[in-house]
Design a protein around this motif. Structure first.
Motif, PDB file in Angstrom:
ATOM      1  N   SER A 114       1.145  -1.118   0.195  1.00  0.00           N
ATOM      2  CA  SER A 114      -0.304  -0.301  -0.139  1.00  0.00           C
ATOM      3  C   SER A 114       0.861   1.706   0.399  1.00  0.00           C
ATOM      4  O   SER A 114       0.501   2.646  -0.653  1.00  0.00           O
ATOM      5  CB  SER A 114      -0.410   0.700   1.037  1.00  0.00           C
ATOM      6  N   GLN A 117       1.870   1.252  -3.545  1.00  0.00           N
ATOM      7  CA  GLN A 117       1.282   2.270  -4.774  1.00  0.00           C
ATOM      8  C   GLN A 117       0.332   3.399  -4.201  1.00  0.00           C
ATOM      9  O   GLN A 117       0.282   3.889  -5.419  1.00  0.00           O
ATOM     10  CB  GLN A 117      -0.639   0.988  -4.120  1.00  0.00           C
ATOM     11  N   GLU A 359      -6.267   2.919  -7.105  1.00  0.00           N
ATOM     12  CA  GLU A 359      -6.025   1.805  -5.790  1.00  0.00           C
ATOM     13  C   GLU A 359      -7.589   1.661  -5.820  1.00  0.00           C
ATOM     14  O   GLU A 359      -8.517   2.256  -5.406  1.00  0.00           O
ATOM     15  CB  GLU A 359      -5.454   2.807  -4.858  1.00  0.00           C
TER      16      GLU A 359
END
Ligand SMILES: Cc1cc2nc3c(=O)[nH]c(=O)nc-3n(C[C@H](O)[C@H](O)[C@H](O)COP(=O)(O)OP(=O)(O)OC[C@H]3O[C@@H](n4cnc5c(N)ncnc54)[C@H](O)[C@@H]3O)c2cc1C
Ligand SMILES: Nc1c(O)cccc1C(=O)O
Length: 492
Positions: A114, A117, A359
């Motif tokens: 995460s 990203q 995302e």
């Protein structure tokens, strides 16, 4: 390289010499340490599972960037399909340890995924930080490394911020900035499984105030970096207890540790954030690390709760007490709690949104509801288990008693359960239950559900305040805005 085998994980552990302190002594080699042996083998099984044809497609995918097979926890979620691929992988892993190991590799894979990203967030402050986390993600993914993390300051004086503690380096902070990196000093908790991991990542939950700049940092290092002391808590098992006597504690002990950094050097390319209170406070809410790891935790917690509830049902059934209304009512409540978590998970997954950066994020309110409910539901399941097992939980014989030929006829005669449940089955069920609801192992597993995600009290309060700020209260507003009429007009 891509996915590792269990043997490759173990070979890497053997080659490393982290400074691990256990029961007042320095551990020579973690793999030969009886306290760590079985947990290492359990983690190794998870690496092997990635190569098992029965699980490979559920656990791994071919990486677009490298063409190598990598774990699904490294998949950037961009669609509902990606979310569900990750969900399936989390569930397969959780089932292997009955949800009792919270910090299996997929957890921190999700944290770093995460962060990578959402490197756009770090880029706003410093281009190097963004590049560093992207490269670190590739390093972790392509070498299939196992991480631990420590994101909380030790409980020294919670009424003061880090820079107000009696010693400047009670909490982990930067002591020196050099041309090639930073030197860090101080402590951070609570690094689960640290002793048997490859690397450590450090960052923090929000809570920094002006003056805390030196503590506002994020970085990663190999676990055997010079100057890093790992002080383990008292173990819940010693590696000599049998799987018959302690079916869970003998296998799934997740050792926790305090990390003390004694002037540890961190090269610039491993620094993801430094000297910036605002960025450190926004890291958790802005980069998906509040959602992607919570997806793993939600799935894992669901399996753990379902397991504890199954154990409670088996205990009740084995001694025939589930025919009583009070017992079946409590068990019904537990089964419903599992159903609540399952439904919340499916809702959080289904109600994903796509961020402006592409995302796919699970519904954060539903995830937070899981985080809020589990600290009540899991302890409740354990309480019901204690209540139903009652005195029987404490009178089970040991494996040595069971195997003693002279004793065995008495054991067979007196330890059985209701018709159809012989002594061996009853003893096994009750020992399983005691590991969960009586042993130090079980109490640590309970404390984990209460606190792994932070202080549940403050988190609930934050949740309410956010709700109050954002909610329209349209139902109440609608009735309040109706025009008032006198009694005679209302009844017309
Ligand atoms: C088994 C286990 C494993 C864990 N594994 C990890 C891990 O691998 N890595 C990691 O980084 N962390 C891990 N954690 C740590 C976890 O993140 C913390 O325990 C959690 O954030 C709660 O913080 P704390 O324990 O310092 O409690 P505290 O924040 O110190 O809270 C203690 C008590 O004081 C109250 N309190 C404290 N401050 C305030 C305040 N400002 N206002 C109101 N009340 C307050 C709280 O409500 C609570 O009752 C783990 C925890 C457990 C129990
Ligand atoms: N508990 C968490 C953690 O240790 C790291 C990242 C996220 C969480 C969380 O529960 O949100």
């Amino acid at each position: 390289m891509g996915i590792r085998t269990g043997e490759q994980y173990i070979e890497a552990l053997k080659a490393r010499k982290p400074e691990v302190w256990l029961n007042g002594r320095l551990v020579e080699n973690v793999f030969d340490e009886p306290y760590f042996k079985q947990p290492i083998l359990e983690i190794a099984k998870l690496f092997d599972l990635q190569h098992d044809p029965a699980y490979q497609d559920d656990l791994t995918h071919i990486c677009e960037e490298t063409g190598e097979r990598v774990a699904n926890s490294f998949l950037f979620p961009r669609s509902y399909e990606d979310i569900m691929k990750r969900s399936k992988a989390f569930e397969v892993v959780a089932r292997q340890t009955y949800g009792l190991m919270g910090r299996t590799p997929d957890f921190l894979n999700s944290v770093v995924t995460s962060l990578a990203q959402n490197s756009w967030f770090l880029k706003k402050y410093n281009e190097d930080w963004a590049k560093n986390i992207e490269n670190y993600y590739r390093h972790l993914r392509d070498n299939d490394l196992f991480l631990t993390h420590a994101i909380v300051n030790p409980q020294n004086d919670r009424s003061k911020n880090s820079h107000q503690q009696s010693d400047t380096f009670t909490h982990l902070g930067v002591v020196e900035e050099r041309k090639d990196g930073i030197v860090v000093r101080g402590a951070k908790m609570l690094a689960t499984l640290a002793a048997i991991t490859d690397e450590v990542i450090i960052y923090s939950f929000p809570g920094f105030a002006p003056g805390d700049e030196r503590y506002a940092l994020a970085f990663a290092l190999p676990i055997d970096t010079k100057g890093l002391k790992i002080i383990c808590r008292e173990p819940a098992q010693d590696g000599t207890r049998s799987t018959f006597d302690h079916p869970l504690a003998s296998r799934y002990e997740e050792m926790d540790a305090l990390l003390i950094f004694e002037d540890v050097f961190v090269p610039w390319d491993k620094v993801f954030l430094y000297n910036n209170v605002e960025a450190a406070n926004l890291l958790y809410p802005m980069t998906g690390i509040a959602e992607q790891p919570a997806h793993q935790s939600g799935v894992r917690g669901y399996i753990k709760l379902a397991f504890a509830v199954e154990v409670a049902c088996k205990v009740a059934d084995s001694i025939g007490v589930d025919q009583y209304l009070n017992v079946s009512r409590d068990l019904g409540e537990l089964v419903q709690s599992v159903e609540v978590i399952r439904a919340l998970l499916r809702t959080a997954e289904r109600e994903y949104t796509i961020t402006e950066h592409g995302e796919a994020r699970l519904n954060p309110d539903t995830l937070e509801t899981i985080r809020g409910m589990m600290p009540e539901m899991y302890p409740r399941a354990i309480e019901v288990l204690q209540t139903i097992g009652a005195g029987g939980l404490l009178m089970m014989p040991t494996e040595a008693d069971f195997l003693n030929e002279e004793l065995r006829p008495s054991i067979d005669r007196h330890y059985g359960g209701r018709e159809g449940v012989d002594a061996e089955l009853r003893i096994k069920i009750f020992k399983l239950a005691w590991d969960l609801c009586g042993e130090a192992f079980g109490m640590r597993a309970l404390q984990y559900e209460r606190y792994y995600t932070g202080d549940p009290i403050r988190k609930r309060s934050i949740f309410y305040n956010k709700f109050k700020k954002n909610h329209s209260f349209d139902l109440v507003e609608s009735i309040l805005s109706k025009e008032d009429k006198g009694v005679k007009e209302t009844v017309k």
